[in-house]
Design a protein around this motif. Sequence first.
Motif, PDB file in Angstrom:
ATOM      1  N   SER A  72      50.931  40.204  48.693  1.00 18.37           N
ATOM      2  CA  SER A  72      49.887  40.299  47.666  1.00 18.37           C
ATOM      3  C   SER A  72      50.027  39.116  46.715  1.00 18.37           C
ATOM      4  CB  SER A  72      50.030  41.606  46.863  1.00 18.37           C
ATOM      5  OG  SER A  72      51.223  41.563  46.081  1.00 18.37           O
ATOM      6  N   GLY A  73      49.076  38.990  45.812  1.00 16.49           N
ATOM      7  CA  GLY A  73      49.173  37.958  44.783  1.00 16.49           C
ATOM      8  C   GLY A  73      50.330  38.229  43.833  1.00 16.49           C
ATOM      9  N   THR A  74      50.532  39.500  43.537  1.00 25.94           N
ATOM     10  CA  THR A  74      51.650  39.888  42.677  1.00 25.94           C
ATOM     11  C   THR A  74      52.970  39.459  43.298  1.00 25.94           C
ATOM     12  OG1 THR A  74      50.387  41.810  41.940  1.00 25.94           O
ATOM     13  CG2 THR A  74      52.763  41.866  41.544  1.00 25.94           C
ATOM     14  N   THR A 104      45.305  37.765  30.302  1.00 29.30           N
ATOM     15  CA  THR A 104      45.302  37.657  31.769  1.00 29.30           C
ATOM     16  C   THR A 104      45.530  39.044  32.348  1.00 29.30           C
ATOM     17  OG1 THR A 104      46.445  36.647  33.690  1.00 29.30           O
ATOM     18  CG2 THR A 104      47.768  37.038  31.745  1.00 29.30           C
ATOM     19  N   PHE A 105      45.574  39.121  33.675  1.00 31.85           N
ATOM     20  CA  PHE A 105      45.889  40.368  34.354  1.00 31.85           C
ATOM     21  C   PHE A 105      47.401  40.624  34.261  1.00 31.85           C
ATOM     22  CE2 PHE A 105      46.685  42.546  38.562  1.00 31.85           C
ATOM     23  CZ  PHE A 105      46.159  43.770  38.171  1.00 31.85           C
ATOM     24  N   ALA A 148      49.700  41.325  36.239  1.00 29.61           N
ATOM     25  CA  ALA A 148      50.626  40.801  37.254  1.00 29.61           C
ATOM     26  C   ALA A 148      51.271  39.482  36.825  1.00 29.61           C
ATOM     27  CB  ALA A 148      49.898  40.598  38.586  1.00 29.61           C
ATOM     28  N   THR A 149      50.540  38.663  36.063  1.00 34.71           N
ATOM     29  CA  THR A 149      51.058  37.355  35.647  1.00 34.71           C
ATOM     30  C   THR A 149      52.407  37.503  34.946  1.00 34.71           C
ATOM     31  OG1 THR A 149      48.775  36.643  35.282  1.00 34.71           O
ATOM     32  CG2 THR A 149      50.498  35.276  34.309  1.00 34.71           C
ATOM     33  N   VAL A 181      47.662  30.337  34.255  1.00 40.53           N
ATOM     34  CA  VAL A 181      46.625  31.108  34.963  1.00 40.53           C
ATOM     35  C   VAL A 181      45.302  30.352  34.921  1.00 40.53           C
ATOM     36  CG1 VAL A 181      45.419  33.325  35.129  1.00 40.53           C
ATOM     37  CG2 VAL A 181      47.752  33.240  34.227  1.00 40.53           C
ATOM     38  N   ASP A 238      49.194  30.552  38.673  1.00 41.76           N
ATOM     39  CA  ASP A 238      48.600  31.807  39.129  1.00 41.76           C
ATOM     40  C   ASP A 238      47.149  31.489  39.501  1.00 41.76           C
ATOM     41  OD1 ASP A 238      47.298  34.228  39.380  1.00 41.76           O
ATOM     42  OD2 ASP A 238      48.385  35.210  37.747  1.00 41.76           O
ATOM     43  N   ALA A 278      45.237  33.292  41.491  1.00 45.00           N
ATOM     44  CA  ALA A 278      44.626  34.488  42.076  1.00 45.00           C
ATOM     45  C   ALA A 278      43.101  34.490  41.955  1.00 45.00           C
ATOM     46  CB  ALA A 278      45.206  35.743  41.426  1.00 45.00           C
ATOM     47  N   GLN A 279      42.586  33.940  40.850  1.00 45.63           N
ATOM     48  CA  GLN A 279      41.134  33.990  40.629  1.00 45.63           C
ATOM     49  C   GLN A 279      40.468  32.653  40.930  1.00 45.63           C
ATOM     50  OE1 GLN A 279      40.258  35.593  36.739  1.00 45.63           O
ATOM     51  NE2 GLN A 279      41.546  37.400  37.060  1.00 45.63           N
ATOM     52  N   SER A 307      46.056  35.158  45.596  1.00 47.90           N
ATOM     53  CA  SER A 307      45.820  36.554  45.967  1.00 47.90           C
ATOM     54  C   SER A 307      44.621  36.635  46.897  1.00 47.90           C
ATOM     55  CB  SER A 307      45.519  37.379  44.713  1.00 47.90           C
ATOM     56  OG  SER A 307      44.949  38.634  45.075  1.00 47.90           O
ATOM     57  N   PHE A 363      43.321  39.763  47.445  1.00 50.50           N
ATOM     58  CA  PHE A 363      42.719  41.053  47.100  1.00 50.50           C
ATOM     59  C   PHE A 363      41.217  40.942  47.410  1.00 50.50           C
ATOM     60  CE2 PHE A 363      40.797  44.034  44.071  1.00 50.50           C
ATOM     61  CZ  PHE A 363      41.586  45.148  44.249  1.00 50.50           C
ATOM     62  N   LYS A 390      38.631  38.902  45.323  1.00 56.44           N
ATOM     63  CA  LYS A 390      38.874  37.508  44.924  1.00 56.44           C
ATOM     64  C   LYS A 390      37.940  36.563  45.689  1.00 56.44           C
ATOM     65  CE  LYS A 390      42.023  39.187  42.382  1.00 56.44           C
ATOM     66  NZ  LYS A 390      43.224  39.016  41.617  1.00 56.44           N
TER      67      LYS A 390
END
Length: 371
Positions: free
Chosen positions: A58-60, A84-85, A87-88, A130, A156, A158-159, A180, A182, A185
């Motif tokens: 996963s991204g996490t 941020t989310f 997980a960061t 991020v 990061d 992820a996005q 990520s 997910f 995304k």
Amino acid sequence: MIPILELKTQYAEIQQELEEAVLEALRGTHYILGSQVSAFEQEFAHYHGQDDAVGVGSGTEALHLALRALELKPGDEVLCPTFTFIATAGAVGLAGGTPVFVDVDPCLYALDPKLLEEKINPRTRAIVVVHLFGHPAPMGPIMEIANRHNLVVIEDCAQATGAAYEGKKVGTLGHFGCFSFFPSKNLGGLGDGGMVLADTPERLDAVRMLRGHGSRVKYYHEVLGTNSRLDTLQAAGLRVKLRHLDRWNERRRAVAARYTEHLKEVVSVPGEAPDSYHVYHQYTIRVPERDQVKAELAEKGVGSMIYYPVSLHLQEAFRDLGQTEGSYPVSEKAQKEVLSLPMFPELDEARQDQVIEAVQAVTATRVAKAG
Ligand SMILES: *Cc1c(COP(=O)(O)O)cnc(C)c1O
């Protein structure tokens, strides 16, 4: 209701090639790693102008394992944005470090380089940057500060898969790039998945070892790692989707350009820094009385989401860090005003118009009321 995200149209568009690829992997019965995962690692690396990459669960986990590779000791500090989310900064804690929050830039929501240096001390080891909402963080000034203080920079991404800063793709600007897959995304899989890029083979090897129980040679374990591999079926699907990513990101940018053209007079629209290629994972506006605006948009059939309602320094999970309200004013203001509008590559012009008209109508009544 126009949803904030819809995957159905995209699925229909690539259904045949996607189902063929996944079915082939399914029938291949090689379900862990194998040729699908290594082929996707190569393709993803090449897309970024790199030689190699490591697929993870996963991204996490991508963030967690990159941070584990730093061998943090208790008390080691890692700087990260507070807007941020989870997980960061969560990944910092999971890897044994202490997250130290930094406020963000009010326009791009990235960690503000002007505020970085005052947080650096002899315990500081790394910075997690991020690229929030798909806009690249200001990597030039951040890397300059990091290099001067000998800090490792983890991106990061992820996005922001496919976003670029000064012509270079995000994930290749720092020391580690964490992605990520997910499903929501920009490059979304058929479940969880993630990827790590690194600037040296040694760093990448450390992550590869950690994802498979700390072992290079089967049943010989050098460190305590974990089990976090990119799933074979995910890799098969992601190989297909990677081929469409640039086109999808271009369509997101076209939707964003149209929103901005029609909304810039009525609300605060997202910024785009020069030399940055924004991939609009989210199209996030700022409005006063945000919660009412959200409710009124819903009445008009327009979905919206709040990313994020609570800054990380105010999260229960980080209460031990003893942060209080008022210490990160930009982030705290953003959490009260941000609102993300429907954004996905297949959002057609008719539905874009509905979103635009609804936002214009809702803000017009407010201006009238205020007047
Ligand atoms: C989604 C996301 C993550 C975590 O990715 P998962 O694959 O869901 O674990 C990390 N950071 C940011 C900014 C994200 O948006």
